[in-house]
Write a protein that holds these residues in place. Structure first.
Motif, PDB file in Angstrom:
ATOM      1  N   MET A  84       0.818  -1.210   0.000  1.00  0.00           N
ATOM      2  CA  MET A  84       0.000   0.000   0.000  1.00  0.00           C
ATOM      3  C   MET A  84       0.858   1.269   0.000  1.00  0.00           C
ATOM      4  N   VAL A  85       2.058   1.181   0.575  1.00  0.00           N
ATOM      5  CA  VAL A  85       2.913   2.363   0.676  1.00  0.00           C
ATOM      6  C   VAL A  85       3.979   2.392  -0.408  1.00  0.00           C
ATOM      7  N   THR A  86       3.979   1.387  -1.319  1.00  0.00           N
ATOM      8  CA  THR A  86       5.000   1.342  -2.365  1.00  0.00           C
ATOM      9  C   THR A  86       4.550   2.181  -3.553  1.00  0.00           C
ATOM     10  N   LEU A  88       4.233   3.515  -7.323  1.00  0.00           N
ATOM     11  CA  LEU A  88       4.427   3.078  -8.716  1.00  0.00           C
ATOM     12  C   LEU A  88       4.642   4.364  -9.502  1.00  0.00           C
ATOM     13  N   GLY A  89       5.909   4.634  -9.802  1.00  0.00           N
ATOM     14  CA  GLY A  89       6.198   5.929 -10.406  1.00  0.00           C
ATOM     15  C   GLY A  89       5.827   7.044  -9.449  1.00  0.00           C
ATOM     16  N   ARG A  90       4.817   7.856  -9.843  1.00  0.00           N
ATOM     17  CA  ARG A  90       4.424   8.988  -9.012  1.00  0.00           C
ATOM     18  C   ARG A  90       3.282   8.628  -8.070  1.00  0.00           C
ATOM     19  N   TRP A  91       2.569   7.529  -8.372  1.00  0.00           N
ATOM     20  CA  TRP A  91       1.342   7.235  -7.631  1.00  0.00           C
ATOM     21  C   TRP A  91       1.583   6.247  -6.509  1.00  0.00           C
ATOM     22  N   VAL A  92       0.925   6.487  -5.391  1.00  0.00           N
ATOM     23  CA  VAL A  92       0.986   5.565  -4.270  1.00  0.00           C
ATOM     24  C   VAL A  92      -0.411   5.522  -3.652  1.00  0.00           C
ATOM     25  N   VAL A  93      -0.817   4.333  -3.173  1.00  0.00           N
ATOM     26  CA  VAL A  93      -2.157   4.217  -2.596  1.00  0.00           C
ATOM     27  C   VAL A  93      -2.271   5.057  -1.332  1.00  0.00           C
ATOM     28  N   SER A  94      -1.244   4.978  -0.484  1.00  0.00           N
ATOM     29  CA  SER A  94      -1.263   5.774   0.739  1.00  0.00           C
ATOM     30  C   SER A  94       0.162   6.137   1.113  1.00  0.00           C
ATOM     31  N   TRP A 102       5.253   0.699   8.460  1.00  0.00           N
ATOM     32  CA  TRP A 102       4.039   0.007   8.003  1.00  0.00           C
ATOM     33  C   TRP A 102       4.402  -1.238   7.193  1.00  0.00           C
ATOM     34  N   PHE A 103       5.339  -1.062   6.238  1.00  0.00           N
ATOM     35  CA  PHE A 103       5.770  -2.185   5.411  1.00  0.00           C
ATOM     36  C   PHE A 103       6.301  -3.317   6.288  1.00  0.00           C
ATOM     37  N   ASN A 104       7.138  -2.943   7.249  1.00  0.00           N
ATOM     38  CA  ASN A 104       7.722  -3.935   8.156  1.00  0.00           C
ATOM     39  C   ASN A 104       6.631  -4.645   8.971  1.00  0.00           C
ATOM     40  N   ARG A 159       8.989   8.269   5.585  1.00  0.00           N
ATOM     41  CA  ARG A 159       8.028   8.332   4.486  1.00  0.00           C
ATOM     42  C   ARG A 159       8.695   7.850   3.201  1.00  0.00           C
ATOM     43  N   ILE A 160       8.026   6.901   2.509  1.00  0.00           N
ATOM     44  CA  ILE A 160       8.654   6.332   1.312  1.00  0.00           C
ATOM     45  C   ILE A 160       8.890   7.416   0.260  1.00  0.00           C
TER      46      ILE A 160
END
Lengths: 304, 185
Positions: A84-86, A88-94, A102-104, A159-160
């Motif tokens: 959810m936090v990864t 894709l280019g410029r777009w991220v879900v959250s 969060w990822f961890n 923050r990613i």
């Protein structure tokens, strides 16, 4: 730099992850020594899904059905939420302010899921497989956390989006090579993918997956592959500059880099023998923990 | 927001009760984990993102490690025989009721500040500065004490010590281990 998608981004994300997972399965089958050919390899994921969907559910005596079937659901949901936090280019879900944490937190759900999958069927082989994964988790998790911390240190943010922005000049993979390599190793470990597939090893008749059949096996296997994809995809914003690259649009660069990382992981799994967790535990604690701590120290000094 | 809060509140209490109602160690441990995760989501609701996610992260790890020990040490791990998770029933009921009464009274009796200073922009940063700034000495002491406890526990619990591995005079070049590790020792 990174912007949140509208709500439907959350619907696109699982589709992208499943597409990557299917491609990874196809590559995995294509690299098989049996040389099944290109067409058969491409068809392999669809055939596997169809086969599992019509397969009868295996039952075991005195199984804990809730915990057993819950395991696959937990794994697949956590694997999707991890991405959810990864971006894709410029777009991220959250774009969470604590994306790395969060990822961890999501990928660590695999600990619970695999142990439950091993416990649930009331089967000795499955149980041994579940315990093997907990032991493996204790080995890979600390270096993995230090590596995530190192990337966050380099950007000065959890923050990613900020971590991607901090790699405008130089990718983190270039000046944190130890962290990058250890990250890739622990991604294979957390998804118990080859060569860290001992928890689901052939010597245990499938280990944690031993008694799983039909749709339950499909859900857990899907979770496992999606988790591998999520880990490979996160390597791109953490270490490979996110969507940065010449000519192509940034979303395409994200996809290309993810595909390269994922392909390299699957390929490495075919080139390396299975690593037993008692071996990996010693390597992790004697070599990887000091190495990643040193890497974190160097990065902190550079950032200071 | 209110819906999520009530789902978490009721879920946390229900999962907490389930810990003492189920008759399997695995179910009890994962019911406890569910309770903690609900509590973690409640922390997220007050926009303490870092603490909330950290609660979930730590509790999943801890409960998976705990289930190993629960199954190892407690009676009836798989729920094949009747058992109870409740011990010292009257005493614990009294303590629980007392603590609940004190906390609930505190909610209503304390003169909570309203208005007051504005929220910090970044609570994570504030937390980090709080821990690493004025409270640095306390945190370092705490960390050392925790680490010493871990080391002492492992030393007391381990079956084989260094004399078993390196000989009575500690003069063996390579340790004598039943299982070889990964470094070829």
């Amino acid at each position: 730099m990174v912007e949140q998608t509208p709500w439907w981004g959350a619907l696109v994300l699982p589709a992208v992850l499943v597409a990557f997972a299917a491609a990874a399965v196809a590559l995995d089958r294509g690299l098989d020594p049996a040389r099944i050919g290109f067409g058969a390899a491409v068809a392999a994921p669809g055939r596997a899904v169809a086969g599992l969907l019509v397969q009868q559910r295996r039952r075991t005596l005195a199984a804990d059905g809730l915990l057993w079937r819950g395991a696959g659901v937990v794994l697949v949901v956590a694997a999707v939420l991890a991405s959810m936090v990864t971006p894709l280019g410029r777009w991220v879900v959250s774009d969470l302010s604590v994306g790395v944490v969060w990822f961890n937190a999501m990928e660590i759900m695999a600990w619970a899921a695999v142990w439950l999958a091993g416990w649930g069927p009331n089967s000795a082989f499955a149980l041994v497989g579940g315990y093997r994964f907990v032991a493996q988790g204790l080995a890979y998790e600390l270096p993995h956390m230090f590596v995530l911390t190192t990337a966050a240190l380099g950007a000065g943010s959890l923050r990613i989006g900020d971590i991607v922005a901090a790699q405008q000049g130089l990718w983190f993979a270039v000046w944190m090579p130890v962290a990058f390599v250890v990250y890739l190793v622990s991604v294979l470990g957390m998804a118990f993918a080859r060569p860290f597939d001992h928890p689901a090893g052939a010597d245990l008749a499938g280990g944690a997956l031993a008694e799983l059949s039909g749709v339950d096996r499909l859900v857990l296997s899907a979770g496992r592959w999606v988790l591998l994809v999520s880990g490979a995809a996160m390597a791109v914003p953490l270490f490979l500059g996110g969507g940065a690259g010449p000519l192509l649009p940034d979303w395409l660069w994200s996809l290309v880099k993810t595909a390269v990382v994922l392909g390299a992981l699957v390929w490495a799994g075919h080139r390396l023998p299975t690593v037993r967790m008692e071996r990996y535990a010693e390597i992790a604690w004697m070599v990887l923990v000091p190495a990643t701590l040193l890497q974190a120290l160097i990065v902190s000094l550079v950032v200071l | 927001m209110a819906v999520v809060f009530w789902v978490c509140a009721v879920g946390a209490v229900a999962a907490g009760i389930a810990v003492f109602r189920v008759d399997s160690m695995a179910r009890a441990t994962f019911a406890l984990l569910a309770s903690f995760v609900f509590a973690g989501v409640a922390v997220l609701l007050v926009e303490l993102t870092y603490l909330g996610v950290l609660v979930i992260l730590m509790m999943v790890m801890e409960m998976v490690v705990m289930v190993v020990f629960m199954v190892m040490y407690m009676m009836n791990p798989a729920g094949l025989m009747p058992m109870t998770m409740v011990h010292n029933q009257k005493g614990s009921l009294g303590i629980a009721a007392g603590v609940f009464a004190v906390l609930a009274a505190g909610v209503y009796l304390i003169d909570w500040p309203d208005g007051g200073p504005p929220r910090p922009d970044d609570p994570t940063m504030q937390l980090g500065e709080g821990l690493m700034g004025p409270k640095m000495l306390a945190m370092i002491t705490l960390g050392l004490a925790l680490f010493a406890t871990i080391v002492v526990t492992v030393v007391l619990a381990t079956h084989r010590g260094r004399y078993d591995r390196y000989g009575d005079a500690l003069d063996r070049a390579t340790p004598d281990d039943p299982v070889r590790g990964g470094l070829g020792r």
